[in-house]
Design an enzyme around this catalytic site. Structure first.
Site, short mmCIF file in Angstrom:
data_model
loop_
_atom_site.label_atom_id
_atom_site.label_comp_id
_atom_site.label_asym_id
_atom_site.label_seq_id
_atom_site.Cartn_x
_atom_site.Cartn_y
_atom_site.Cartn_z
N SER A 133 -10.50 0.81 13.08
CA SER A 133 -10.19 -0.92 12.93
C SER A 133 -9.95 -1.14 14.13
O SER A 133 -8.77 -1.37 14.70
CB SER A 133 -9.32 -0.82 12.00
OG SER A 133 -9.57 -2.47 11.78
N LYS A 195 -8.57 4.78 5.68
CA LYS A 195 -9.47 3.58 6.07
C LYS A 195 -10.28 3.30 5.18
O LYS A 195 -10.78 1.30 5.05
CB LYS A 195 -9.79 3.86 7.71
CG LYS A 195 -11.27 2.86 8.20
CD LYS A 195 -10.13 1.79 8.07
CE LYS A 195 -11.59 0.75 8.94
NZ LYS A 195 -12.55 0.73 9.54
N GLU A 202 -9.72 -5.13 2.65
CA GLU A 202 -10.61 -6.16 3.29
C GLU A 202 -11.87 -6.90 2.37
O GLU A 202 -12.01 -7.94 2.70
CB GLU A 202 -11.51 -5.08 4.84
CG GLU A 202 -11.70 -6.66 5.56
CD GLU A 202 -12.83 -5.41 6.73
OE1 GLU A 202 -13.48 -4.96 7.28
OE2 GLU A 202 -11.76 -4.54 7.29
#
Length: 331
Positions: A133, A195, A202
């Site tokens: 990221s 992730k 997110e």
């Protein structure tokens, strides 16, 4: 140099570039890969890059990349997830030697990593999955890394991870805080699973900021919407880097007039919701943010057509005609 001092020895007939600590083969030199290569070089390491675009690459084929590296080799794959990554990993597994390590730093699904690991282990080649990221800002700020693999394989690549990760923050006494920006999350698959969840969160954060922006902009009472959002970046509990980026976007286009309200999804949001279902974990906020992206792609939502039709049927509520875009009362 860290936990793998001495791990990289020059291959007979070859030598590491003078002054370089370790070598990295990097496949895929796009926006992310190209910046990652530059950050690793700035840390004093040698990068041998390959890309399908001739203008970006140091070598013109995967065999040439493998030949250019000293053993044990570490090769980072930074290409689109799915078939491009699968094909690249398969080709590399046929070129590398026992003791070498492949890192998949793209956005692969964690189940692909587990398949790749079995294939590589049969050839005594190590495999690491690395969730990355940082986006286009990673060159200067560093990349947050979530990796999965054995301790031995991670140790071989640790100098590269150290070069890519952000500088460690310091506590009030000035001591570096360990762990920030990098984690060895577990065995193969754990990196990309982590992730995946990161990206699901997110989605939800971006949706919340977007909804807040829309509500502020919808009322006449608030006269400086960009200013309100910018005020939240200091001292509030909702400050974040994403909020900083929204402020940046509003500085460039205060009413976002030049941007279409169409949002793609890269896959991780869907996979997060799938895993939540499989593990009976409620993730209503993440799920809602994913579905909101689906809604953004519909010019004329069939669902809302049905809702309007039902409101008309049971309550005689007006419907809006497609042709005239004017409210029409039912006959």
């Amino acid at each position: 140099m860290g936990p793998c001092d001495g791990a990289f020895q020059p291959r007979p007939g070859r030598r590491v570039t003078e002054g370089a600590d370790v070598q990295l083969g990097l496949i895929g030199l796009g926006k992310m890969g190209g910046n990652m290569a530059e950050r690793v070089r700035r840390a004093g390491h040698e990068v041998v890059g390959y890309d399908r675009s001739p203008g970006k690459r140091d070598v013109d084929s995967l065999p040439a990349l493998v030949e250019a590296l000293s053993t044990p080799r570490v090769v980072w794959v930074m290409v689109p997830s799915g078939d491009p990554t699968r094909e690249t990993v398969k080709e590399l597994a046929g070129l590398l030697e026992p003791g070498d390590v492949i890192i998949d730093g793209g956005n692969s699904k964690y189940t692909d990593d587990q398949v790749h690991d079995v294939m590589c282990r049969e050839k005594s080649i190590g495999y690491i999955d690395a969730g990355v990221s940082g986006g286009v800002w990673g060159l200067e700020n560093g990349y947050a890394l979530m990796v999965g693999g054995t301790k031995e394989d991670v140790a071989k690549a640790q100098p590269i991870f150290d070069a890519l990760k952000p500088p460690a923050p310091h506590d009030e006494s000035g001591q570096a805080m360990p762990g920030a920006g990098f984690v060895h999350a577990g065995p193969v698959g754990a990196g990309h699973f982590s992730k995946m969840v990161h990206n699901g969160i997110e989605y939800a954060l971006m949706q919340a900021y977007g909804e807040g922006y829309e509500l502020l902009a919808a009322v006449d009472l608030v006269e400086d919407v960009p200013g309100v959002i910018a005020s939240w970046t200091q001292g509030t509990v909702i400050r974040s880097w994403l909020l900083d980026l929204l402020v940046r976007a509003l500085d460039e286009d205060p009413e976002l007039e030049g941007i279409s309200g169409y949002a793609e999804d890269s896959g991780e949001g869907r996979w997060t919701v799938e895993q939540a279902i499989e593990n009976a974990v409620p993730v209503p906020t993440i799920a809602a943010s994913l579905f909101a992206r689906f809604s953004s792609r519909q010019d004329d939502s069939p669902t809302m057509k049905a809702v309007a039709a039902l409101r008309n049927q049971f309550g005689g509520h007006a419907v809006r005609a497609v042709e005239t875009q004017e409210a029409e009362k039912p006959a």
